[in-house]
Write an enzyme that holds these catalytic residues in place. Structure first.
Site, PDB file in Angstrom:
ATOM      1  N   HIS A 318      34.173  -6.617   6.611  1.00 54.58           N
ATOM      2  CA  HIS A 318      33.035  -7.518   6.617  1.00 54.58           C
ATOM      3  C   HIS A 318      32.140  -7.139   7.796  1.00 54.58           C
ATOM      4  CE1 HIS A 318      34.119 -10.247   3.436  1.00 54.58           C
ATOM      5  NE2 HIS A 318      35.308 -10.512   3.973  1.00 54.58           N
ATOM      6  N   CYS A 361      28.073  -5.374   4.999  1.00 53.95           N
ATOM      7  CA  CYS A 361      26.695  -5.763   4.697  1.00 53.95           C
ATOM      8  C   CYS A 361      26.295  -7.069   5.345  1.00 53.95           C
ATOM      9  CB  CYS A 361      26.486  -5.819   3.189  1.00 53.95           C
ATOM     10  SG  CYS A 361      27.185  -7.280   2.405  1.00 53.95           S
TER      11      CYS A 361
END
Length: 480
Positions: A318, A361
């Site tokens: 993440h 992202c």
């Protein structure tokens, strides 16, 4: 080496898709009727030999075919030629034996995506009912059927243009470039004693063209420098694969809704497979906290890389603006990780390429149907519209390549079973293009093209990867 023994050795190095391409590019010389019985490269070579297109003292057509299908590895290893030599050779009028029309169609087949091929078949159902029934038909198969039905020819591209305009305007642009080139088949050459004459241009419009201030005088194409890539192993491919974020959910209040990264193991497996084929030593570490990420990078920074040609680091986690998360929810700046391998911090990698692929992202959107997740710590799909940090994450020093999964205003998608759009596309293109001798920036451009064409139909979401680099030479990963 004996002539037929050489042809046999080359045939052994060709894949099934290579044979399909070679047969298609040879259609002007071996008609389809005769090709139907050809099941292996040896049979194709014999047919070309019978036609006088392949002789012991003249392998120019075979070299051209291998060049056209980007099997530069065979061209170099077996025929002692090179990409640059073929580029120069095929610029000479009359040397090219593969027609521009046939090469155009092959180029289109190489650039179309699976979804676009489905759309093209759908639009041709009325004219070609067979397209509806056969899901295994490739675009080359479709082109052959169109030619049989009179829907496609060198001077009849209207049907194809109409369809390409609907599914992908970049394909239409290639056709228009071809038509423009056909309409300008005359150019001035400088003859002996300064005389000028008119010649026909028979080379492909997609070959790199030389430029000169004087018509007809071509500058010699200089072979660009390439990074050395011959050590065994080439180097280390470090994979940092974060899946379980239980600790982050329990210890960081703002991340209480962060999800485990189901599907990430599919990415790690794909990366292991391709970089093993590319002769890298694989080092994988799973579920690292932020401090463990720093420590692991520190260990590999301090290793002796003098006998290696390259270093690759793949981070699957993440992320947020300019950072990746450890499984404890703590942040690790991307720039801190990349600058660990500058010439000053890691002298044994000075002057060698350092490649980072980062799957993380800044947004979170969901797609209907197959469960799709995004690699973000947030649930609000509007968070993070700014990804300018990517340009700041790559060190100022030379020889770095940073491949980011996403850029400004786009999210990064991950299937919970099949992995991420970016990493899966990256691995597929590396596996397809590295044996052909393509450089990494060309491969990443193809990845950009494929990923950017994918759609989150529910939310109209898109994804646009972004490579940044300070490479000074061409970076090519040879398979052999």
């Amino acid at each position: 080496m004996d002539f037929h023994k050489l042809l046999y050795t080359i045939s052994e190095a060709l894949a099934t898709e290579d044979l399909v391409a070679l047969k298609f590019l040879s259609l002007e010389h071996i008609p389809l009727r005769k090709q139907e019985g050809i099941r292996d490269p040896e049979a194709l070579f014999l047919a070309l030999e019978e036609k006088g297109m392949m002789e012991e003292d003249n392998l120019s057509f075979l070299k051209e075919l291998l060049f056209r299908i980007n099997r530069i590895d065979i061209l170099t290893d077996k025929l002692s030629s090179s990409r640059e030599e073929m580029e120069r050779e095929l610029q000479i009028p009359g040397r090219a034996k593969v027609s521009q029309f046939r090469f155009l169609l092959f180029q289109l087949s190489e650039n179309i995506t699976t979804d676009e091929l489905k759309s093209l078949k759908f639009l041709l159902i009325k004219e070609l009912p067979k397209c509806k029934l056969d899901n295994e038909m490739t675009l080359i198969d479709v082109f052959i059927e169109m030619e049989k039905k009179g829907l496609l020819a060198e001077d009849n591209l209207e049907t194809l243009k109409i369809i390409c305009e609907k599914i992908d305007k970049s394909l239409l642009k290639k056709i228009e470039e071809y038509e423009l080139d056909r309409n300008e088949e005359m150019y001035i050459t400088e003859g002996p004693g300064g005389q000028t004459g008119v010649s026909e241009v028979q080379d492909s419009p997609w070959l790199p063209q030389t430029a000169s201030d004087s018509p007809g005088i071509q500058e010699e194409i200089q072979q660009p420098d390439m990074y050395k890539m011959s050590s065994q192993p080439r180097g280390i491919c470090l994979i940092l694969n974060n899946h379980n974020f239980t600790k982050a959910r329990s210890e960081v209040p703002k991340l209480q809704n962060i999800k485990d990264r189901n599907g990430t193991d599919a990415d790690a497996a794909a990366l292991r497979k391709i970089f093993t084929k590319l002769h890298f030593e694989i080092a994988e570490h799973k579920d690292l906290t932020a401090e463990q990420i720093r420590h692991t990078v520190h260990v590999y920074r301090n290793m002796d890389h003098r006998d290696r040609d390259c270093f690759v680091c793949c981070i699957l986690s993440h992320g947020d603006k300019g950072i990746v998360f450890g499984t404890d929810g703590q942040e690790t700046p991307i720039q801190e990780l990349t600058t660990s391998f500058t010439g000053m911090n890691c002298p044994s990698l000075a002057g060698k390429p350092k490649v980072f692929f980062i799957q993380a992202c800044q947004g979170d959107t969901f797609q209907r149907g197959v469960h799709i997740e995004t690699d973000s710590a947030e649930l609000d799909s509007s968070v993070e519209a700014d990804a300018r940090f990517q340009l700041e994450c790559i060190p100022d020093e030379a020889d770095f390549l940073l491949g980011m999964a996403t850029m400004k205003d786009f999210v990064s998608y991950r299937s919970t079973t099949q992995g991420t759009w970016y990493i899966q596309s990256l691995c597929e293109h590396l596996e397809k293009s590295c044996p052909r001798g393509e450089d990494i920036l060309s491969i990443l451009t193809a990845v950009n093209r494929e990923v950017s064409r994918k759609n989150d139909r529910l939310n109209q979401g898109k994804q646009m990867p972004q490579p940044s680099f300070t490479l000074r030479k061409k970076l090519i990963f040879p398979v052999n």
